[in-house]
Design a protein around this motif. Sequence first.
Motif, PDB file in Angstrom:
ATOM      1  N   ASP A 188      26.779   2.564  30.108  1.00  0.00           N
ATOM      2  CA  ASP A 188      26.011   1.556  29.375  1.00  0.00           C
ATOM      3  C   ASP A 188      25.414   2.158  28.110  1.00  0.00           C
ATOM      4  O   ASP A 188      25.444   1.552  27.035  1.00  0.00           O
ATOM      5  CB  ASP A 188      24.880   1.012  30.267  1.00  0.00           C
ATOM      6  CG  ASP A 188      25.242  -0.330  30.883  1.00  0.00           C
ATOM      7  OD1 ASP A 188      26.090  -1.039  30.308  1.00  0.00           O
ATOM      8  OD2 ASP A 188      24.687  -0.662  31.935  1.00  0.00           O
ATOM      9  N   GLU A 189      24.864   3.383  28.252  1.00  0.00           N
ATOM     10  CA  GLU A 189      24.217   4.023  27.107  1.00  0.00           C
ATOM     11  C   GLU A 189      25.241   4.557  26.119  1.00  0.00           C
ATOM     12  O   GLU A 189      25.105   4.377  24.907  1.00  0.00           O
ATOM     13  CB  GLU A 189      23.328   5.166  27.607  1.00  0.00           C
ATOM     14  CG  GLU A 189      22.577   5.887  26.489  1.00  0.00           C
ATOM     15  CD  GLU A 189      21.650   6.963  27.018  1.00  0.00           C
ATOM     16  OE1 GLU A 189      21.069   7.679  26.185  1.00  0.00           O
ATOM     17  OE2 GLU A 189      21.522   7.097  28.241  1.00  0.00           O
ATOM     18  N   LYS A 190      26.294   5.194  26.648  1.00  0.00           N
ATOM     19  CA  LYS A 190      27.293   5.823  25.770  1.00  0.00           C
ATOM     20  C   LYS A 190      28.057   4.803  24.941  1.00  0.00           C
ATOM     21  O   LYS A 190      28.316   5.022  23.754  1.00  0.00           O
ATOM     22  CB  LYS A 190      28.282   6.634  26.624  1.00  0.00           C
ATOM     23  CG  LYS A 190      29.381   7.321  25.817  1.00  0.00           C
ATOM     24  CD  LYS A 190      30.313   8.089  26.731  1.00  0.00           C
ATOM     25  CE  LYS A 190      31.470   8.712  25.952  1.00  0.00           C
ATOM     26  NZ  LYS A 190      31.030   9.724  24.996  1.00  0.00           N
ATOM     27  N   LEU A 191      28.393   3.654  25.572  1.00  0.00           N
ATOM     28  CA  LEU A 191      29.224   2.655  24.892  1.00  0.00           C
ATOM     29  C   LEU A 191      28.430   1.431  24.437  1.00  0.00           C
ATOM     30  O   LEU A 191      29.024   0.449  23.973  1.00  0.00           O
ATOM     31  CB  LEU A 191      30.357   2.216  25.825  1.00  0.00           C
ATOM     32  CG  LEU A 191      31.264   3.352  26.328  1.00  0.00           C
ATOM     33  CD1 LEU A 191      32.325   2.812  27.260  1.00  0.00           C
ATOM     34  CD2 LEU A 191      31.903   4.111  25.174  1.00  0.00           C
ATOM     35  N   SER A 192      27.093   1.483  24.558  1.00  0.00           N
ATOM     36  CA  SER A 192      26.208   0.394  24.105  1.00  0.00           C
ATOM     37  C   SER A 192      26.586  -0.940  24.733  1.00  0.00           C
ATOM     38  O   SER A 192      26.700  -1.964  24.041  1.00  0.00           O
ATOM     39  CB  SER A 192      26.258   0.284  22.566  1.00  0.00           C
ATOM     40  OG  SER A 192      25.840   1.491  21.959  1.00  0.00           O
ATOM     41  N   PHE A 193      26.799  -0.954  26.051  1.00  0.00           N
ATOM     42  CA  PHE A 193      27.158  -2.186  26.748  1.00  0.00           C
ATOM     43  C   PHE A 193      25.942  -3.041  27.084  1.00  0.00           C
ATOM     44  O   PHE A 193      26.081  -4.188  27.473  1.00  0.00           O
ATOM     45  CB  PHE A 193      27.929  -1.869  28.035  1.00  0.00           C
ATOM     46  CG  PHE A 193      29.361  -1.474  27.793  1.00  0.00           C
ATOM     47  CD1 PHE A 193      29.994  -1.798  26.609  1.00  0.00           C
ATOM     48  CD2 PHE A 193      30.081  -0.799  28.763  1.00  0.00           C
ATOM     49  CE1 PHE A 193      31.321  -1.452  26.390  1.00  0.00           C
ATOM     50  CE2 PHE A 193      31.405  -0.438  28.551  1.00  0.00           C
ATOM     51  CZ  PHE A 193      32.019  -0.777  27.356  1.00  0.00           C
ATOM     52  N   LYS A 194      24.734  -2.475  26.991  1.00  0.00           N
ATOM     53  CA  LYS A 194      23.486  -3.220  27.182  1.00  0.00           C
ATOM     54  C   LYS A 194      23.439  -3.965  28.517  1.00  0.00           C
ATOM     55  O   LYS A 194      23.124  -5.157  28.582  1.00  0.00           O
ATOM     56  CB  LYS A 194      23.284  -4.207  26.030  1.00  0.00           C
ATOM     57  CG  LYS A 194      23.205  -3.529  24.665  1.00  0.00           C
ATOM     58  CD  LYS A 194      23.033  -4.526  23.546  1.00  0.00           C
ATOM     59  CE  LYS A 194      22.968  -3.828  22.191  1.00  0.00           C
ATOM     60  NZ  LYS A 194      22.818  -4.778  21.059  1.00  0.00           N
ATOM     61  N   GLY A 195      23.789  -3.266  29.587  1.00  0.00           N
ATOM     62  CA  GLY A 195      23.704  -3.860  30.926  1.00  0.00           C
ATOM     63  C   GLY A 195      24.870  -4.736  31.317  1.00  0.00           C
ATOM     64  O   GLY A 195      24.869  -5.368  32.376  1.00  0.00           O
ATOM     65  N   ARG A 196      25.908  -4.794  30.466  1.00  0.00           N
ATOM     66  CA  ARG A 196      27.048  -5.689  30.739  1.00  0.00           C
ATOM     67  C   ARG A 196      27.762  -5.321  32.037  1.00  0.00           C
ATOM     68  O   ARG A 196      28.231  -6.206  32.766  1.00  0.00           O
ATOM     69  CB  ARG A 196      28.030  -5.646  29.568  1.00  0.00           C
ATOM     70  CG  ARG A 196      29.249  -6.547  29.753  1.00  0.00           C
ATOM     71  CD  ARG A 196      30.263  -6.331  28.643  1.00  0.00           C
ATOM     72  NE  ARG A 196      29.750  -6.785  27.363  1.00  0.00           N
ATOM     73  CZ  ARG A 196      29.929  -8.019  26.897  1.00  0.00           C
ATOM     74  NH1 ARG A 196      30.575  -8.908  27.618  1.00  0.00           N
ATOM     75  NH2 ARG A 196      29.455  -8.352  25.726  1.00  0.00           N
TER      76      ARG A 196
END
Length: 212
Positions: A188-196
């Motif tokens: 989530d943090e590495k790829l900026s998925f924002k909790g997806r």
Amino acid sequence: MFAVLKTGGKQYKVASGDVLRVEKLAAKAGDKIQFNEILMVGSTVGAPLVAGAGVQADVIDQIKGEKTINYVKRRRKHGSQRKKGHRQQLTLVRIADILETGADTSGVMAAVSGAGIKMVITPRVNPKGIAKPKAGAAPKAAAAATGGDDLKKLSGVGPALEKKLHAAGVTSYAQIAAWSEDDVAAFDEKLSFKGRIAREGWVAQAAELSKA
């Protein structure tokens, strides 16, 4: 004597004879394993780890945790709702011995997470005479060339997100199905998925797709 060990991103205070449920380990029932990330033994505090210390344990069984329900509802004119269940994979162990020193030469198998994945991208060697794929090749074609799965079958994953996952070394449902909570947070943090990942229930979906 007690010790504080770290495994699966969590810390546990243990004594000989204790039974623990920890994040899934790569071991079978009956195996003897050794935790080497020891933060404290008795009155000795590590900086951050205690050199030479270890905690040995016997694997009782591979189990699953309680079912958790993930429910998402979007209140819109054409809103949607989704309900999915998940059971975390765990390993049940019994603490056998606490070693203040000599753990590095005990010869006991180290406790290694069996749920995580290594985010390593291996460079591919192009044999002479084989044409390289075009720069604009579709992500699906790239995944097929590496024997990967069609990650676009996961809820909310399109070509752009699939390309991000491929770049992080994720090409199969089995990899995603094996993610622990720490792995989900890291991606989530590495790829900026924002909790997806948790919101869409990728881990449970990938588990079902990998069976198919």
